[in-house]
Motif scaffolding. Structure first.
Motif, PDB file in Angstrom:
ATOM      1  N   THR A 150      34.266  32.865  47.763  1.00 21.72           N
ATOM      2  CA  THR A 150      34.141  31.971  46.619  1.00 21.72           C
ATOM      3  C   THR A 150      35.520  31.657  46.042  1.00 21.72           C
ATOM      4  O   THR A 150      35.842  30.497  45.768  1.00 21.72           O
ATOM      5  CB  THR A 150      33.244  32.606  45.536  1.00 21.72           C
ATOM      6  OG1 THR A 150      32.018  32.985  46.151  1.00 21.72           O
ATOM      7  CG2 THR A 150      32.962  31.625  44.410  1.00 21.72           C
ATOM      8  N   LEU A 151      36.334  32.692  45.915  1.00 18.24           N
ATOM      9  CA  LEU A 151      37.679  32.514  45.381  1.00 18.24           C
ATOM     10  C   LEU A 151      38.510  31.608  46.301  1.00 18.24           C
ATOM     11  O   LEU A 151      39.193  30.699  45.833  1.00 18.24           O
ATOM     12  CB  LEU A 151      38.370  33.882  45.245  1.00 18.24           C
ATOM     13  CG  LEU A 151      39.733  33.846  44.556  1.00 18.24           C
ATOM     14  CD1 LEU A 151      39.558  33.560  43.069  1.00 18.24           C
ATOM     15  CD2 LEU A 151      40.479  35.160  44.751  1.00 18.24           C
ATOM     16  N   GLN A 152      38.417  31.845  47.596  1.00 19.88           N
ATOM     17  CA  GLN A 152      39.216  31.061  48.534  1.00 19.88           C
ATOM     18  C   GLN A 152      38.776  29.592  48.572  1.00 19.88           C
ATOM     19  O   GLN A 152      39.605  28.697  48.637  1.00 19.88           O
ATOM     20  CB  GLN A 152      39.156  31.670  49.930  1.00 19.88           C
ATOM     21  CG  GLN A 152      40.069  30.921  50.886  1.00 19.88           C
ATOM     22  CD  GLN A 152      40.543  31.787  52.037  1.00 19.88           C
ATOM     23  OE1 GLN A 152      40.600  32.999  51.930  1.00 19.88           O
ATOM     24  NE2 GLN A 152      40.880  31.161  53.134  1.00 19.88           N
ATOM     25  N   VAL A 153      37.468  29.360  48.517  1.00 21.13           N
ATOM     26  CA  VAL A 153      36.984  27.976  48.519  1.00 21.13           C
ATOM     27  C   VAL A 153      37.392  27.300  47.201  1.00 21.13           C
ATOM     28  O   VAL A 153      37.787  26.142  47.178  1.00 21.13           O
ATOM     29  CB  VAL A 153      35.453  27.918  48.734  1.00 21.13           C
ATOM     30  CG1 VAL A 153      34.944  26.489  48.604  1.00 21.13           C
ATOM     31  CG2 VAL A 153      35.081  28.489  50.102  1.00 21.13           C
ATOM     32  N   THR A 154      37.338  28.043  46.106  1.00 21.80           N
ATOM     33  CA  THR A 154      37.684  27.482  44.803  1.00 21.80           C
ATOM     34  C   THR A 154      39.175  27.180  44.688  1.00 21.80           C
ATOM     35  O   THR A 154      39.570  26.079  44.296  1.00 21.80           O
ATOM     36  CB  THR A 154      37.282  28.461  43.671  1.00 21.80           C
ATOM     37  OG1 THR A 154      35.927  28.857  43.866  1.00 21.80           O
ATOM     38  CG2 THR A 154      37.413  27.800  42.309  1.00 21.80           C
ATOM     39  N   LYS A 155      39.998  28.146  45.055  1.00 22.47           N
ATOM     40  CA  LYS A 155      41.447  28.035  44.829  1.00 22.47           C
ATOM     41  C   LYS A 155      42.234  27.589  46.058  1.00 22.47           C
ATOM     42  O   LYS A 155      43.415  27.276  45.955  1.00 22.47           O
ATOM     43  CB  LYS A 155      41.999  29.398  44.364  1.00 22.47           C
ATOM     44  CG  LYS A 155      41.419  29.881  43.045  1.00 22.47           C
ATOM     45  CD  LYS A 155      41.906  29.036  41.880  1.00 22.47           C
ATOM     46  CE  LYS A 155      41.212  29.439  40.587  1.00 22.47           C
ATOM     47  NZ  LYS A 155      41.455  28.468  39.499  1.00 22.47           N
ATOM     48  N   GLY A 156      41.598  27.653  47.246  1.00 22.95           N
ATOM     49  CA  GLY A 156      42.314  27.311  48.462  1.00 22.95           C
ATOM     50  C   GLY A 156      43.235  28.435  48.898  1.00 22.95           C
ATOM     51  O   GLY A 156      43.430  29.413  48.174  1.00 22.95           O
ATOM     52  N   LYS A 157      43.782  28.302  50.101  1.00 20.60           N
ATOM     53  CA  LYS A 157      44.738  29.289  50.594  1.00 20.60           C
ATOM     54  C   LYS A 157      45.458  28.686  51.788  1.00 20.60           C
ATOM     55  O   LYS A 157      44.824  28.080  52.643  1.00 20.60           O
ATOM     56  CB  LYS A 157      44.015  30.565  51.010  1.00 20.60           C
ATOM     57  CG  LYS A 157      44.968  31.693  51.369  1.00 20.60           C
ATOM     58  CD  LYS A 157      44.207  32.952  51.733  1.00 20.60           C
ATOM     59  CE  LYS A 157      45.173  34.044  52.171  1.00 20.60           C
ATOM     60  NZ  LYS A 157      44.489  35.193  52.757  1.00 20.60           N
ATOM     61  N   GLY A 158      46.781  28.848  51.842  1.00 19.12           N
ATOM     62  CA  GLY A 158      47.528  28.256  52.941  1.00 19.12           C
ATOM     63  C   GLY A 158      47.259  26.754  53.004  1.00 19.12           C
ATOM     64  O   GLY A 158      47.394  26.058  51.998  1.00 19.12           O
ATOM     65  N   LEU A 159      46.807  26.292  54.152  1.00 23.20           N
ATOM     66  CA  LEU A 159      46.541  24.861  54.307  1.00 23.20           C
ATOM     67  C   LEU A 159      45.147  24.468  53.839  1.00 23.20           C
ATOM     68  O   LEU A 159      44.784  23.300  53.855  1.00 23.20           O
ATOM     69  CB  LEU A 159      46.725  24.449  55.774  1.00 23.20           C
ATOM     70  CG  LEU A 159      48.172  24.383  56.269  1.00 23.20           C
ATOM     71  CD1 LEU A 159      48.214  24.065  57.747  1.00 23.20           C
ATOM     72  CD2 LEU A 159      48.982  23.348  55.485  1.00 23.20           C
ATOM     73  N   MET A 160      44.347  25.454  53.458  1.00 22.20           N
ATOM     74  CA  MET A 160      42.995  25.108  53.027  1.00 22.20           C
ATOM     75  C   MET A 160      42.994  24.500  51.621  1.00 22.20           C
ATOM     76  O   MET A 160      43.645  24.995  50.717  1.00 22.20           O
ATOM     77  CB  MET A 160      42.078  26.333  53.040  1.00 22.20           C
ATOM     78  CG  MET A 160      40.698  25.991  52.572  1.00 22.20           C
ATOM     79  SD  MET A 160      39.505  27.200  53.114  1.00 22.20           S
ATOM     80  CE  MET A 160      38.258  26.959  51.867  1.00 22.20           C
ATOM     81  N   THR A 161      42.264  23.409  51.509  1.00 25.27           N
ATOM     82  CA  THR A 161      42.147  22.667  50.255  1.00 25.27           C
ATOM     83  C   THR A 161      41.485  23.507  49.162  1.00 25.27           C
ATOM     84  O   THR A 161      40.488  24.138  49.435  1.00 25.27           O
ATOM     85  CB  THR A 161      41.200  21.457  50.488  1.00 25.27           C
ATOM     86  OG1 THR A 161      41.384  20.977  51.810  1.00 25.27           O
ATOM     87  CG2 THR A 161      41.390  20.379  49.480  1.00 25.27           C
ATOM     88  N   PRO A 162      42.002  23.490  47.943  1.00 25.63           N
ATOM     89  CA  PRO A 162      41.237  24.080  46.834  1.00 25.63           C
ATOM     90  C   PRO A 162      40.097  23.130  46.467  1.00 25.63           C
ATOM     91  O   PRO A 162      40.344  21.949  46.248  1.00 25.63           O
ATOM     92  CB  PRO A 162      42.253  24.167  45.685  1.00 25.63           C
ATOM     93  CG  PRO A 162      43.537  23.600  46.198  1.00 25.63           C
ATOM     94  CD  PRO A 162      43.280  22.935  47.509  1.00 25.63           C
ATOM     95  N   PHE A 163      38.875  23.650  46.419  1.00 23.98           N
ATOM     96  CA  PHE A 163      37.736  22.762  46.209  1.00 23.98           C
ATOM     97  C   PHE A 163      37.263  22.711  44.764  1.00 23.98           C
ATOM     98  O   PHE A 163      36.234  22.109  44.465  1.00 23.98           O
ATOM     99  CB  PHE A 163      36.575  23.148  47.141  1.00 23.98           C
ATOM    100  CG  PHE A 163      36.799  22.650  48.544  1.00 23.98           C
ATOM    101  CD1 PHE A 163      36.412  21.372  48.910  1.00 23.98           C
ATOM    102  CD2 PHE A 163      37.438  23.449  49.488  1.00 23.98           C
ATOM    103  CE1 PHE A 163      36.644  20.893  50.192  1.00 23.98           C
ATOM    104  CE2 PHE A 163      37.673  22.984  50.775  1.00 23.98           C
ATOM    105  CZ  PHE A 163      37.271  21.700  51.125  1.00 23.98           C
ATOM    106  N   GLU A 164      38.013  23.318  43.836  1.00 25.39           N
ATOM    107  CA  GLU A 164      37.523  23.385  42.458  1.00 25.39           C
ATOM    108  C   GLU A 164      37.386  22.013  41.798  1.00 25.39           C
ATOM    109  O   GLU A 164      36.537  21.834  40.942  1.00 25.39           O
ATOM    110  CB  GLU A 164      38.361  24.339  41.600  1.00 25.39           C
ATOM    111  CG  GLU A 164      39.829  23.996  41.526  1.00 25.39           C
ATOM    112  CD  GLU A 164      40.621  25.106  40.818  1.00 25.39           C
ATOM    113  OE1 GLU A 164      40.005  25.915  40.108  1.00 25.39           O
ATOM    114  OE2 GLU A 164      41.846  25.153  40.983  1.00 25.39           O
TER     115      GLU A 164
END
Ligand code: HEC
Length: 120
Positions: free
Chosen positions: A85-99
């Motif tokens: 949940t935290l990673q999807v919300t805030k993103g990480k590395g090249l992953m988009t933050p979805f908040e």
């Protein structure tokens, strides 16, 4: 009136889109009885999948294994629900933050969907 109609419409679309269960007549009868309204697991299953297919497959692929842009293979992820949940919300590395893209409810559903991908 209007809300109720959209709810029923949404419900039947969701039931139809998750699992290909035929015999919609009986399903609908059950759903409209006062005791069993909108079974949550089914709802999350199809909505989470739809969100995943819209926002996540560009890097993770339809089965979560694609790994584009350095994305992790979701079928072998060992992250907890909170970490996902935290990673999807805030993103990480090249992953988009979805908040700013998905609301908390949608993030929860897509996270549950990623958990259903884990190879058992
Ligand atoms: C732009 C590409 C991209 C998109 C789009 C994307 N991700 Fe990711 N995702 C990544 C990358 C890159 C990582 C690895 C980040 C790292 O650990 O450095 C990752 C990691 C993850 C992880 C953690 C896996 C693990 O075990 O570490 C989860 C869970 C995840 N993504 C879920 C999602 C979901 C759900 C969506 C859609 C809402 C999504 N991702 C969309 C690139 C993306």
């Amino acid at each position: 009136m209007k809300t109720r109609f959209s709810f029923l419409l949404l419900l039947s679309i969701l039931i139809a889109s998750c699992g290909g269960n035929s015999g919609s007549d009986t399903t609908l009868d059950k759903a409209s009885s006062p005791k069993e309204v909108a079974p949550p697991p089914r709802r999350q299953c199809s909505r989470g999948r739809k969100i995943f297919r819209t926002y996540c497959i560009t890097c993770h692929g339809i089965d979560g294994k694609l790994g584009l842009n350095g994305a992790k293979d979701l079928s072998i992820s060992i992250l907890t629900t909170e970490e996902r949940t935290l990673q999807v919300t805030k993103g990480k590395g090249l992953m988009t933050p979805f908040e700013g893209i998905l609301n908390a409810d949608q993030i929860q559903q897509v996270v549950e969907y990623t958990e259903s991908m884990i190879a058992k």
